[in-house]
Design a protein around this motif. Structure first.
Motif, PDB file in Angstrom:
ATOM      1  N   ASN A  13       4.944  -3.041   2.318  1.00 20.06           N
ATOM      2  CA  ASN A  13       6.224  -2.590   2.860  1.00 20.06           C
ATOM      3  C   ASN A  13       6.296  -1.067   2.891  1.00 20.06           C
ATOM      4  O   ASN A  13       7.035  -0.480   3.686  1.00 20.06           O
ATOM      5  CB  ASN A  13       7.368  -3.151   2.024  1.00 20.06           C
ATOM      6  CG  ASN A  13       8.720  -2.883   2.629  1.00 20.06           C
ATOM      7  OD1 ASN A  13       8.991  -3.232   3.771  1.00 20.06           O
ATOM      8  ND2 ASN A  13       9.597  -2.235   1.863  1.00 20.06           N
ATOM      9  N   GLN A  14       5.520  -0.422   2.008  1.00 19.40           N
ATOM     10  CA  GLN A  14       5.462   1.042   1.996  1.00 19.40           C
ATOM     11  C   GLN A  14       4.552   1.574   3.097  1.00 19.40           C
ATOM     12  O   GLN A  14       4.885   2.536   3.782  1.00 19.40           O
ATOM     13  CB  GLN A  14       4.977   1.534   0.631  1.00 19.40           C
ATOM     14  CG  GLN A  14       5.937   1.236  -0.504  1.00 19.40           C
ATOM     15  CD  GLN A  14       5.436   1.718  -1.846  1.00 19.40           C
ATOM     16  OE1 GLN A  14       4.283   2.144  -1.977  1.00 19.40           O
ATOM     17  NE2 GLN A  14       6.291   1.680  -2.856  1.00 19.40           N
ATOM     18  N   LYS A  15       3.406   0.907   3.275  1.00 16.28           N
ATOM     19  CA  LYS A  15       2.476   1.313   4.332  1.00 16.28           C
ATOM     20  C   LYS A  15       1.399   0.248   4.500  1.00 16.28           C
ATOM     21  O   LYS A  15       1.164  -0.559   3.596  1.00 16.28           O
ATOM     22  CB  LYS A  15       1.827   2.663   4.010  1.00 16.28           C
ATOM     23  CG  LYS A  15       0.956   2.646   2.769  1.00 16.28           C
ATOM     24  CD  LYS A  15       0.296   4.004   2.537  1.00 16.28           C
ATOM     25  CE  LYS A  15      -0.592   3.976   1.302  1.00 16.28           C
ATOM     26  NZ  LYS A  15      -1.266   5.286   1.074  1.00 16.28           N
ATOM     27  N   THR A  71      -0.707  -5.457   7.491  1.00 11.48           N
ATOM     28  CA  THR A  71       0.638  -4.936   7.765  1.00 11.48           C
ATOM     29  C   THR A  71       1.656  -6.034   7.505  1.00 11.48           C
ATOM     30  O   THR A  71       1.429  -7.199   7.871  1.00 11.48           O
ATOM     31  CB  THR A  71       0.750  -4.470   9.235  1.00 11.48           C
ATOM     32  OG1 THR A  71      -0.229  -3.455   9.482  1.00 11.48           O
ATOM     33  CG2 THR A  71       2.139  -3.921   9.520  1.00 11.48           C
ATOM     34  N   ILE A  72       2.758  -5.687   6.867  1.00 14.89           N
ATOM     35  CA  ILE A  72       3.799  -6.675   6.596  1.00 14.89           C
ATOM     36  C   ILE A  72       4.526  -7.014   7.896  1.00 14.89           C
ATOM     37  O   ILE A  72       4.739  -6.153   8.753  1.00 14.89           O
ATOM     38  CB  ILE A  72       4.788  -6.137   5.532  1.00 14.89           C
ATOM     39  CG1 ILE A  72       5.696  -7.249   5.014  1.00 14.89           C
ATOM     40  CG2 ILE A  72       5.623  -4.978   6.086  1.00 14.89           C
ATOM     41  CD1 ILE A  72       6.519  -6.846   3.794  1.00 14.89           C
ATOM     42  N   THR A  73       4.904  -8.280   8.064  1.00 15.73           N
ATOM     43  CA  THR A  73       5.668  -8.706   9.234  1.00 15.73           C
ATOM     44  C   THR A  73       7.161  -8.636   8.902  1.00 15.73           C
ATOM     45  O   THR A  73       7.551  -8.411   7.758  1.00 15.73           O
ATOM     46  CB  THR A  73       5.308 -10.152   9.621  1.00 15.73           C
ATOM     47  OG1 THR A  73       5.678 -11.035   8.543  1.00 15.73           O
ATOM     48  CG2 THR A  73       3.816 -10.290   9.901  1.00 15.73           C
ATOM     49  N   PRO A 147       9.908   6.080  -1.926  1.00 10.77           N
ATOM     50  CA  PRO A 147       9.033   5.182  -2.696  1.00 10.77           C
ATOM     51  C   PRO A 147       8.528   5.829  -3.976  1.00 10.77           C
ATOM     52  O   PRO A 147       8.183   5.135  -4.933  1.00 10.77           O
ATOM     53  CB  PRO A 147       7.878   4.910  -1.726  1.00 10.77           C
ATOM     54  CG  PRO A 147       8.443   5.142  -0.368  1.00 10.77           C
ATOM     55  CD  PRO A 147       9.425   6.267  -0.546  1.00 10.77           C
ATOM     56  N   LEU A 148       8.518   7.157  -4.005  1.00  8.04           N
ATOM     57  CA  LEU A 148       8.043   7.865  -5.189  1.00  8.04           C
ATOM     58  C   LEU A 148       9.012   7.751  -6.363  1.00  8.04           C
ATOM     59  O   LEU A 148       8.607   7.922  -7.514  1.00  8.04           O
ATOM     60  CB  LEU A 148       7.823   9.343  -4.858  1.00  8.04           C
ATOM     61  CG  LEU A 148       6.683   9.672  -3.884  1.00  8.04           C
ATOM     62  CD1 LEU A 148       6.655  11.163  -3.597  1.00  8.04           C
ATOM     63  CD2 LEU A 148       5.346   9.222  -4.461  1.00  8.04           C
ATOM     64  N   MET A 149      10.292   7.464  -6.094  1.00  5.25           N
ATOM     65  CA  MET A 149      11.258   7.375  -7.178  1.00  5.25           C
ATOM     66  C   MET A 149      10.929   6.225  -8.120  1.00  5.25           C
ATOM     67  O   MET A 149      11.026   6.346  -9.347  1.00  5.25           O
ATOM     68  CB  MET A 149      12.673   7.221  -6.622  1.00  5.25           C
ATOM     69  CG  MET A 149      13.741   7.044  -7.717  1.00  5.25           C
ATOM     70  SD  MET A 149      13.714   8.355  -8.978  1.00  5.25           S
ATOM     71  CE  MET A 149      14.708   9.605  -8.164  1.00  5.25           C
ATOM     72  N   GLY A 150      10.543   5.075  -7.555  1.00  6.84           N
ATOM     73  CA  GLY A 150      10.157   3.944  -8.387  1.00  6.84           C
ATOM     74  C   GLY A 150       8.963   4.281  -9.261  1.00  6.84           C
ATOM     75  O   GLY A 150       8.929   3.932 -10.456  1.00  6.84           O
TER      76      GLY A 150
END
Length: 196
Positions: A13-15, A71-73, A147-150
């Motif tokens: 989901n991020q990339k 890749t996520i759908t 995404p870096l916060m997690g």
């Protein structure tokens, strides 16, 4: 529940990534709280592809090497976000062999106990140093929706965990060395008169 499924969907989901890149993420960013082997990741990728959660394209790397880029759908993203928003019950306490040994450590001599605690303390201090070095990759506090916060929050928790473990082991060493002089029976540090 197939927890590995959601770990993979979350990363995709991020990339988009190859199987090799996903494995590398489990060995780095997710390493503090989750692990997965190649033998687990690739079968899960196959299942997710069959379920329509992800798709892949074959990319050429170099002259002949082919690799699949996953890749996520949209269906996969919906499933991932639904899982992410669920209220999960607290996990049971994980097994800890070292604490099991500590529980029965009265059967060891003082010297053996001290050796055990000091060895473990050194390992956790090294781990703490490593985590603190990893924190240096953040130049500033990440944005809340980044995404870096997690990653930042998990790494902060790992550092706090190691700091607490080091303090606990230092206390165990003190209790094994001079328990009556250093601590009261409830484990509270005694401060000599005049040093308060």
């Amino acid at each position: 529940m197939r927890e590995l499924k959601y770990a993979i969907l979350g990363l995709l989901n991020q990339k988009s990534m190859s199987g090799y890149e996903l494995s590398a993420e489990f060995g780095s960013a997710l390493n503090e709280f989750w692990s997965a082997k190649h033998s687990q990741i690739y079968p899960e990728l196959k299942k997710l592809t069959q379920e329509g959660m992800i798709t892949f394209e074959v990319a050429i790397s170099g002259n002949v090497l082919q690799k699949k880029i996953y890749t996520i759908t949209e269906a996969g993203r919906r499933d991932f976000l639904e899982w992410l928003s669920e209220d999960q019950p607290m996990s049971s306490t994980p097994k800890d062999i070292f604490r099991l040994r500590v529980f029965f450590s009265n059967e060891l001599s003082v010297q053996q106990r001290l050796k055990m605690f000091k060895s473990h303390l050194e390992q956790h201090r090294l781990r703490l140093t490593y985590l603190q070095q990893q924190m240096e990759k953040f130049d500033s506090l990440p944005d809340g929706d980044s995404p870096l916060m997690g990653d930042y929050m998990v790494l902060t928790g790992a550092i706090m965990r190691e700091e607490t473990t080091c303090k606990w082991l230092e206390k165990c060493i003190a209790l094994s060395s001079e328990p009556d002089e250093a601590y009261g029976w409830k484990g509270k540090l005694r401060i000599p008169p005049g040093n308060a």
